[in-house]
Design a protein around this motif. Structure first.
Motif, PDB file in Angstrom:
ATOM      1  N   HIS A  70     -21.074  -6.230 -10.293  1.00 39.14           N
ATOM      2  CA  HIS A  70     -21.353  -4.844 -10.686  1.00 39.14           C
ATOM      3  C   HIS A  70     -20.108  -3.965 -10.472  1.00 39.14           C
ATOM      4  CE1 HIS A  70     -24.857  -1.673 -10.661  1.00 39.14           C
ATOM      5  NE2 HIS A  70     -24.004  -1.471 -11.635  1.00 39.14           N
ATOM      6  N   HIS A 125     -21.414   5.266 -11.397  1.00 36.27           N
ATOM      7  CA  HIS A 125     -21.236   4.179 -10.430  1.00 36.27           C
ATOM      8  C   HIS A 125     -20.504   4.669  -9.183  1.00 36.27           C
ATOM      9  CE1 HIS A 125     -22.510   1.864 -13.933  1.00 36.27           C
ATOM     10  NE2 HIS A 125     -22.926   0.975 -13.063  1.00 36.27           N
ATOM     11  N   ASP A 209     -29.374   3.030 -10.447  1.00 36.73           N
ATOM     12  CA  ASP A 209     -28.996   2.314 -11.666  1.00 36.73           C
ATOM     13  C   ASP A 209     -30.117   1.329 -12.000  1.00 36.73           C
ATOM     14  OD1 ASP A 209     -27.775   0.731 -13.608  1.00 36.73           O
ATOM     15  OD2 ASP A 209     -25.897   0.500 -12.494  1.00 36.73           O
ATOM     16  N   HIS A 213     -28.139  -5.261 -15.296  1.00 38.95           N
ATOM     17  CA  HIS A 213     -27.022  -5.840 -14.535  1.00 38.95           C
ATOM     18  C   HIS A 213     -27.064  -5.447 -13.059  1.00 38.95           C
ATOM     19  CE1 HIS A 213     -24.482  -2.106 -15.825  1.00 38.95           C
ATOM     20  NE2 HIS A 213     -24.746  -1.969 -14.550  1.00 38.95           N
TER      21      HIS A 213
END
Ligand code: MN3
Length: 244
Positions: A70, A125, A209, A213
């Motif tokens: 990630h 992120h 998130d 993924h």
């Protein structure tokens, strides 16, 4: 106040586009803006921020392999695409990332969607990593805020998980602060509530998130299980700091 601020940002963006020699002077003149907008290129390139903890630090709730991929692959890819796009509009490198996201409409057509998707990915992120830590719990002050906004902390968690499982496709679940009241919102893809294009705008206090993924290696299709496990790795101290 909010209008003045938006107009200021718009003016700053337009001046930046017009090739002003040093657009940073504008931000220096507005401490609020420069304080909040601390993701900037270094020597003309955005860089992958360090996590500040090991990939295995969140085990068993989020596994080390997921964290490593990630961070080093997905997050890095957003940064690479953003850097690549800004080569076309180098004057934008002087502008903090958050300023661009708050006024996507003012950006040149040539980079707008890349900044939205990959600049959004970089901001989201960078924010998300700071929210991950084991062993914290909501302080009495944050508990009060959550209770005032959602009835109980448990109900807040339930509502957050419901928003996350209910979001179709890839995206993010957020908590935003609206004048002291916390509110749960979702955004598709790499959008976030800072963006002028967001359906509901506000300052993010926390976010999760929910792209596959972020959880597929360990949880496969079970997004609900990932969201339940998320509470074990949420840095409640950082959440509280973000409400201020
Ligand atoms: Mn992700």
């Amino acid at each position: 106040m909010e209008n003045n601020r938006r107009n200021f940002i718009k003016t700053a963006a337009v001046l930046g586009l017009a090739g002003m020699s040093n657009p940073m002077d504008l931000f220096a003149a507005n401490p609020e803006l420069s304080q909040k907008s601390d993701i900037k290129p270094v020597n003309g390139k955005y860089e992958l921020p360090a996590l500040g903890y090991a990939y295995q630090a969140l085990e068993p709730h989020i596994d080390a392999k997921t964290m490593e991929i990630h961070h080093t692959k997905h997050h890095q890819a957003y940064i690479n695409k953003l850097n690549e796009a800004l080569e076309k509009e180098p004057q934008l490198k002087a502008m903090p990332l958050e300023t661009m996201l708050r006024d996507l409409r003012a950006l040149p057509d040539s980079v707008r969607s890349v900044v939205r998707n990959h600049g959004g990915g970089h901001w989201n992120h960078s924010f998300f990593w700071t929210l991950l830590k084991t062993g914290t719990k909501p302080s009495p002050a944050l508990t009060n805020m959550l209770t005032n906004s959602f009835g109980t902390v448990d109900n807040f968690k339930k509502e957050f998980e419901k928003a996350g499982t209910g979001l179709f496709g890839s995206g993010w679940v957020w908590v935003i602060n609206q004048m002291g009241t916390l509110k749960i919102v979702t955004t598709p893809n790499q959008d976030n509530p800072l963006m002028d294009l967001a359906e509901v705008k506000g300052k993010p206090v926390m976010g999760c998130d929910v792209w596959e993924h972020a959880y597929y290696l360990k949880y496969q299709n079970k997004r609900a299980d990932y969201l339940t496990a998320f509470w074990n790795v949420l840095n409640w101290d950082q959440v509280e700091a973000n409400t201020r």
